[in-house]
Scaffold this motif. Structure first.
Motif, PDB file in Angstrom:
ATOM      1  N   ILE A 193       0.654  -1.112   0.000  1.00 38.25           N
ATOM      2  CA  ILE A 193       0.141   0.004  -0.036  1.00 38.25           C
ATOM      3  C   ILE A 193       0.929   1.186  -0.192  1.00 38.25           C
ATOM      4  O   ILE A 193       0.598   2.255  -0.636  1.00 38.25           O
ATOM      5  CB  ILE A 193      -1.162  -0.119   1.148  1.00 38.25           C
ATOM      6  CG1 ILE A 193      -1.883  -1.187   0.999  1.00 38.25           C
ATOM      7  CG2 ILE A 193      -1.545   1.340   1.494  1.00 38.25           C
ATOM      8  CD1 ILE A 193      -3.055  -1.353   2.138  1.00 38.25           C
ATOM      9  N   HIS A 194       1.888   1.240   0.597  1.00 36.20           N
ATOM     10  CA  HIS A 194       2.981   2.322   0.731  1.00 36.20           C
ATOM     11  C   HIS A 194       3.215   2.864  -0.416  1.00 36.20           C
ATOM     12  O   HIS A 194       3.403   3.980  -0.674  1.00 36.20           O
ATOM     13  CB  HIS A 194       3.957   2.066   1.708  1.00 36.20           C
ATOM     14  CG  HIS A 194       4.931   2.994   1.920  1.00 36.20           C
ATOM     15  ND1 HIS A 194       4.917   4.223   2.670  1.00 36.20           N
ATOM     16  CD2 HIS A 194       6.067   3.308   1.327  1.00 36.20           C
ATOM     17  CE1 HIS A 194       6.111   5.020   2.685  1.00 36.20           C
ATOM     18  NE2 HIS A 194       7.025   4.475   1.989  1.00 36.20           N
ATOM     19  N   ARG A 195       3.595   1.713  -1.443  1.00 35.54           N
ATOM     20  CA  ARG A 195       4.151   2.400  -2.751  1.00 35.54           C
ATOM     21  C   ARG A 195       3.227   2.908  -3.763  1.00 35.54           C
ATOM     22  O   ARG A 195       3.664   3.479  -4.807  1.00 35.54           O
ATOM     23  CB  ARG A 195       4.990   0.960  -3.285  1.00 35.54           C
ATOM     24  CG  ARG A 195       3.977  -0.060  -3.699  1.00 35.54           C
ATOM     25  CD  ARG A 195       4.591  -1.331  -4.341  1.00 35.54           C
ATOM     26  NE  ARG A 195       4.883  -0.828  -5.613  1.00 35.54           N
ATOM     27  CZ  ARG A 195       4.276  -0.869  -6.684  1.00 35.54           C
ATOM     28  NH1 ARG A 195       3.241  -1.285  -6.645  1.00 35.54           N
ATOM     29  NH2 ARG A 195       5.047  -0.427  -7.780  1.00 35.54           N
ATOM     30  N   LEU A 196       1.780   2.953  -3.356  1.00 39.31           N
ATOM     31  CA  LEU A 196       0.812   3.355  -4.280  1.00 39.31           C
ATOM     32  C   LEU A 196       0.841   4.839  -4.400  1.00 39.31           C
ATOM     33  O   LEU A 196       0.200   5.449  -3.786  1.00 39.31           O
ATOM     34  CB  LEU A 196      -0.407   2.886  -4.003  1.00 39.31           C
ATOM     35  CG  LEU A 196      -0.784   1.268  -3.839  1.00 39.31           C
ATOM     36  CD1 LEU A 196      -2.121   0.946  -3.508  1.00 39.31           C
ATOM     37  CD2 LEU A 196      -0.202   0.755  -5.225  1.00 39.31           C
ATOM     38  N   GLU A 231       0.084  -4.778 -10.047  1.00 37.47           N
ATOM     39  CA  GLU A 231      -0.939  -4.309 -11.106  1.00 37.47           C
ATOM     40  C   GLU A 231      -1.409  -3.307 -11.174  1.00 37.47           C
ATOM     41  O   GLU A 231      -1.703  -2.733 -12.026  1.00 37.47           O
ATOM     42  CB  GLU A 231      -1.974  -5.996 -11.025  1.00 37.47           C
ATOM     43  CG  GLU A 231      -1.277  -6.947 -11.291  1.00 37.47           C
ATOM     44  CD  GLU A 231      -2.478  -8.183 -11.012  1.00 37.47           C
ATOM     45  OE1 GLU A 231      -3.728  -7.412 -11.003  1.00 37.47           O
ATOM     46  OE2 GLU A 231      -2.195  -9.429 -11.185  1.00 37.47           O
ATOM     47  N   ILE A 232      -1.680  -2.618  -9.928  1.00 39.76           N
ATOM     48  CA  ILE A 232      -2.148  -1.191  -9.540  1.00 39.76           C
ATOM     49  C   ILE A 232      -1.258  -0.454 -10.252  1.00 39.76           C
ATOM     50  O   ILE A 232      -1.716   0.496 -11.020  1.00 39.76           O
ATOM     51  CB  ILE A 232      -2.606  -1.018  -8.313  1.00 39.76           C
ATOM     52  CG1 ILE A 232      -3.630  -2.037  -7.734  1.00 39.76           C
ATOM     53  CG2 ILE A 232      -3.157   0.435  -8.144  1.00 39.76           C
ATOM     54  CD1 ILE A 232      -3.946  -2.229  -6.417  1.00 39.76           C
ATOM     55  N   GLU A 233      -0.143  -0.249  -9.769  1.00 43.54           N
ATOM     56  CA  GLU A 233       0.966   0.613 -10.218  1.00 43.54           C
ATOM     57  C   GLU A 233       2.313  -0.287 -10.431  1.00 43.54           C
ATOM     58  O   GLU A 233       2.831  -0.821  -9.500  1.00 43.54           O
ATOM     59  CB  GLU A 233       1.289   1.668  -9.336  1.00 43.54           C
ATOM     60  CG  GLU A 233       0.143   2.737  -8.862  1.00 43.54           C
ATOM     61  CD  GLU A 233       0.546   3.829  -8.274  1.00 43.54           C
ATOM     62  OE1 GLU A 233       1.856   4.222  -8.103  1.00 43.54           O
ATOM     63  OE2 GLU A 233      -0.293   4.508  -7.464  1.00 43.54           O
ATOM     64  N   PRO A 236      11.942   6.393  -6.410  1.00 46.52           N
ATOM     65  CA  PRO A 236      12.160   6.319  -4.770  1.00 46.52           C
ATOM     66  C   PRO A 236      10.905   7.039  -4.183  1.00 46.52           C
ATOM     67  O   PRO A 236      10.012   7.775  -4.644  1.00 46.52           O
ATOM     68  CB  PRO A 236      13.496   7.235  -4.797  1.00 46.52           C
ATOM     69  CG  PRO A 236      13.391   8.150  -6.006  1.00 46.52           C
ATOM     70  CD  PRO A 236      12.693   7.324  -7.195  1.00 46.52           C
ATOM     71  N   THR A 237      10.576   6.373  -3.050  1.00 41.32           N
ATOM     72  CA  THR A 237       9.553   6.912  -2.046  1.00 41.32           C
ATOM     73  C   THR A 237      10.136   7.962  -1.111  1.00 41.32           C
ATOM     74  O   THR A 237      10.904   7.540  -0.345  1.00 41.32           O
ATOM     75  CB  THR A 237       8.828   5.588  -1.441  1.00 41.32           C
ATOM     76  OG1 THR A 237       8.265   4.960  -2.710  1.00 41.32           O
ATOM     77  CG2 THR A 237       7.546   6.282  -0.448  1.00 41.32           C
ATOM     78  N   VAL A 238       9.453   8.885  -0.963  1.00 39.20           N
ATOM     79  CA  VAL A 238       9.858   9.986   0.076  1.00 39.20           C
ATOM     80  C   VAL A 238       8.900  10.028   1.177  1.00 39.20           C
ATOM     81  O   VAL A 238       7.525  10.156   0.719  1.00 39.20           O
ATOM     82  CB  VAL A 238      10.298  11.263  -0.631  1.00 39.20           C
ATOM     83  CG1 VAL A 238      10.654  12.339   0.348  1.00 39.20           C
ATOM     84  CG2 VAL A 238      11.195  11.178  -1.851  1.00 39.20           C
ATOM     85  N   ILE A 239       9.120  10.024   2.198  1.00 35.35           N
ATOM     86  CA  ILE A 239       8.144  10.067   3.268  1.00 35.35           C
ATOM     87  C   ILE A 239       8.458  11.280   4.092  1.00 35.35           C
ATOM     88  O   ILE A 239       9.789  11.367   4.747  1.00 35.35           O
ATOM     89  CB  ILE A 239       8.120   8.977   4.211  1.00 35.35           C
ATOM     90  CG1 ILE A 239       7.869   7.645   3.338  1.00 35.35           C
ATOM     91  CG2 ILE A 239       7.141   9.021   5.373  1.00 35.35           C
ATOM     92  CD1 ILE A 239       7.960   6.314   4.246  1.00 35.35           C
ATOM     93  N   THR A 249      13.267   0.594  -2.675  1.00 35.88           N
ATOM     94  CA  THR A 249      12.870  -0.296  -3.632  1.00 35.88           C
ATOM     95  C   THR A 249      11.655  -1.124  -3.202  1.00 35.88           C
ATOM     96  O   THR A 249      11.554  -1.655  -2.140  1.00 35.88           O
ATOM     97  CB  THR A 249      14.163  -1.329  -4.106  1.00 35.88           C
ATOM     98  OG1 THR A 249      15.254  -0.458  -4.366  1.00 35.88           O
ATOM     99  CG2 THR A 249      13.649  -2.328  -5.288  1.00 35.88           C
ATOM    100  N   PRO A 250      10.630  -1.414  -4.171  1.00 38.00           N
ATOM    101  CA  PRO A 250       9.645  -2.134  -3.619  1.00 38.00           C
ATOM    102  C   PRO A 250      10.137  -3.509  -3.197  1.00 38.00           C
ATOM    103  O   PRO A 250      10.856  -4.270  -3.778  1.00 38.00           O
ATOM    104  CB  PRO A 250       8.734  -2.272  -5.087  1.00 38.00           C
ATOM    105  CG  PRO A 250       9.010  -1.145  -5.847  1.00 38.00           C
ATOM    106  CD  PRO A 250      10.489  -0.996  -5.534  1.00 38.00           C
TER     107      PRO A 250
END
Length: 735
Positions: A367-370, A514-516, A522-525, A592-593
């Motif tokens: 979920i976090h990566r969406l 499949e969703i994304e 990179p994911t930034v929080i 990375t996912p």
């Protein structure tokens, strides 16, 4: 230290011979209360003279007159901690009085069991409660019953009417009455009735309480006999397999039709019922840490039930958000907002277990990566979600969560300070507190690891059991607050909740992909970053024209400034060009996912720095492997004698890797601000590490991740999540 005349007012204090009496407090006397001179009937001239010179007796001084001495005494297989208090007399009675109390520190198995019958006469009133809560760590129910039965066959005292025998009989009734009332399962799990049939006639014959105890024991013995003769009739029906669920009948978006308050109410009902049935001693570290050993599959069943519910709820959040892969990002964002509102309602009901399950599911990697879904989520909902996440921060050993339990544990309602919307909570009914059980499991596991079970002379360390009981007493106190809670079941939600299919970690990540589609994004929080807030004025004014030339970094900065109107951004993914292979982790490490998300991190794997396991010669550290499969930490106890190869081997074994490959890895301490400290290959880890961090990394020598690495076995059947955010460090590096 004050001068002598200031400490004692110029006179000797009763019962005190030392001239060094510390000042505790004073109370000035009123001017008209009379002085020694006025009470003696002296003339006015003498009175005027005495008033001209202030008298030191116009002040009443207080000093400590109670002295305590703590000593240890060993007597016939038992070590006692003896406290002797000496209390000095008053002015009228200068003679001092002595009081003596003692409690068991350690002893042999037999002596500790027999002390159950003598603890009342010796002033150790808490021994029975502590023993019955913790004895399974060092002995068994059968052994305790055998020792007590042997003693009852030879009771003290010359006759039934003697004072010694009467006191002994009263202690026997008290011990067995407490045992049967609080832990009846101990007797029902004996398997065969012979011990109960031996014990029943040995109970005292001259009291009604003993007759009631005898009748209860005989009823249990009869049940055990029937179970032995007719095992099929008493087979546990709970072990039957539930029918397989048809995934095609699952409607993930149906959760939007239930009010958030109703969902929270039903989850609180489930959690409360499980928590009330929880057996506190199942949480003991010596029992819980052995749960996965062969032949112990049935132990700690009440804790396992809580863990299953925790993972079931986290799975429901994942399935409802990921299963409908064809939804638009705006529609999926409504699902996130729904679960955030449910988490708020759980917080209002003091249901911290469900609250943490929802938060950890939303923070899990699938979920976090969406990116697009989080961008379409309401900013106010995201802000409230971050506030809820802070409750379970592992900073300072979950200090914020512990403070909430201390403040609201036995209160009727949650103290929300008007921050959360609790308009749906029924304020007419008192609310119990359902804690996140992982905190207590961690405390008890670390306590069991850090403190020895036996002393050097072989005696059982009962002081350790007293410390364990302090944690168990907190659980029992919270259980008492939940026993009077009343809930109404909602069949529609229960049917939906039971229809949720169970997703594996691989299936969750596949649906998320499949969703994304996965990519090098990179994911930034960012959570209330002060660096952004200070620069908001200079950047927000002309954010579109400030970075108008094409560049991956400028594209990132431009998108960051678009979110600066909000004080906090939950999840922001930015497309950049693939990083070079020689980029260092200290500068920029893309998230990375991964295929494993945090809901499978072990509940005992989050020991902070200031827990009972830390000390001058030992320390608990957390080690993860530099793999692409996950970010799972495992806890390792490091002593002052441990060298680097030993710690690496232990860490590999904890991560289900081959410990013989230790020579191919290096141990790295992760320091604040992205810095790293490489521990020497043959060094002493305890002395080489710094005190600023307890996080370590196992990296393949040469910096390359080993090919063909298998995913870490996370034992999801008995696990809890942990929360970790690193966005602030990443943003500081970028700016």
């Amino acid at each position: 230290m004050l001068p002598r005349n200031m400490r004692t007012g110029g006179c000797d204090l009763p019962g005190v011979e030392s001239n060094e009496v510390p000042l505790i407090g004073y109370r000035p006397l009123p001017p008209d209360s009379g002085t020694p001179s006025s009470q003696s009937g002296r003339g006015s001239d003498e009175l005027d003279a005495s008033q001209a010179e202030p008298s030191p007796m116009k002040t009443t001084w207080y000093c400590p007159l109670d002295l305590s001495t703590v000593v240890e005494e060993e007597e016939d297989g038992v070590i006692y901690t003896v406290v002797v208090k000496q209390q000095h007399g008053s002015l009228n009675s200068p003679m001092s009085a002595m009081s003596r109390s003692q409690c068991v520190k350690a002893g042999t198995e037999e002596k500790l069991v027999l002390h159950l019958l003598h603890s009342f006469s010796m002033g150790d009133s808490s021994f029975v409660t502590i023993f019955l809560s913790t004895y399974r760590s060092f002995t068994s129910t059968k052994r305790v019953l055998d020792i007590l039965s042997d003693r009852l066959e030879n009771p003290p005292g010359e006759s039934e009417r003697s004072q010694t025998r009467q006191a002994f009989n009263k202690a026997v009734c008290t011990v067995f009455s407490t045992w049967l009332s609080e832990y009846p399962e101990d007797f029902k799990s004996l398997g065969e009735p012979s011990r109960l049939l031996r014990l029943a006639p040995l109970l005292p014959q001259d009291s009604s309480s003993a007759a009631d105890l005898r009748a209860r024991l005989l009823r249990i013995a009869e049940e055990l006999s029937e179970k032995a003769l007719l095992p099929e009739a008493h087979k546990d029906q709970t072990g039957s397999t539930s029918p397989s669920l048809d995934a095609s009948k699952f409607e993930p978006t149906s959760v939007l039709g239930f009010p958030g308050a109703l969902i929270a109410e039903q989850l609180t009902k489930i959690e409360t019922e499980l928590f009330v049935r929880l057996v506190p001693y199942h949480c003991l570290g010596s029992l819980w840490s052995q749960r996965d050993k062969k032949g112990r599959e049935g132990v700690c069943w009440s804790v396992r039930a809580t863990v299953r519910q925790f993972n079931k709820l986290a799975n429901a959040v994942l399935a409802s958000c990921l299963w409908p892969t064809k939804l638009r990002s705006q529609q999926r964002a409504r699902l996130l907002e729904k679960w955030i509102s449910v988490a708020e309602e759980c917080r209002a009901r003091k249901n911290f277990s469900s609250l943490y399950a929802i938060v950890s599911a939303l923070q899990s990697n699938p979920i976090h990566r969406l990116r697009r879904t989080w961008q379409d989520t309401d900013r106010e909902a995201v802000r409230r979600y971050e506030e809820l996440s802070e409750i379970f921060s592992d900073k300072d050993n979950y200090s914020q969560s512990r403070e909430l339990l201390k403040e609201e544990g036995t209160s009727k309602f949650a103290n929300l300070d008007n921050r959360l919307n609790n308009k749906h909570v029924n304020r007419s009914n008192a609310q119990g507190t359902v804690p996140y059980l992982g905190i207590f499991l961690t405390d008890l596991t670390m306590l069991d690891t850090a403190v020895k079970d036996r002393l050097d002379n072989g005696y059982i360390n009962f002081d350790k059991r007293r410390r364990e009981f302090e944690v168990l007493a907190q659980i029992r106190l919270l259980q008492s607050s939940c026993k009077n809670c009343v809930f109404t079941a909602d069949e529609a939600f229960t049917q939906w909740y039971q229809s949720v299919p169970t997703l594996t970690e691989e299936e969750s990540y596949r649906l998320s992909s499949e969703i994304e589609a996965p990519g090098l994004t990179p994911t930034v929080i960012i959570t209330q970053c002060p660096d952004l807030s200070t620069s908001r004025t200079s950047l927000a004014g002309d954010s579109d024209s400030l970075f108008d030339f094409p560049s991956p970094v400028n594209n990132l900065l431009s998108k960051l400034t678009k979110h600066m109107r909000s004080p906090s951004v939950s999840c922001l993914d930015v497309d950049t060009t693939p990083p070079s292979s020689d980029s260092t982790p200290a500068t920029l490490t893309p998230s990375t996912p991964t295929k494993s998300h945090r809901r499978s991190a072990s509940c005992g794997n989050n020991p902070p720095n200031n827990i009972p396991g830390s000390g001058p010669d030992m320390r608990i550290i957390r080690i993860r492997m530099d793999l692409q499969d996950g970010n799972l930490y495992r806890s390792i106890l490091v002593t002052s004698n441990d060298k680097t190869p030993t710690v690496i081997s232990s860490a590999l074994e904890k991560h289900n890797q081959d410990p013989k490959q230790a020579s191919r890895y290096e141990l790295i301490q992760l320091l604040p601000e992205g810095k790293e400290l490489i521990i020497p290959a043959t060094g002493n880890v305890f002395y080489a590490m710094t005190s600023s961090s307890v996080d370590f990394l196992l990296r393949r020598k040469g910096g390359n991740t080993p090919l063909g690495s298998q995913p870490i076995n996370t034992e999801t059947s008995a696990t809890f999540p942990r929360i970790k955010a690193k966005g602030r460090r990443l943003v500081r590096t970028l700016f």
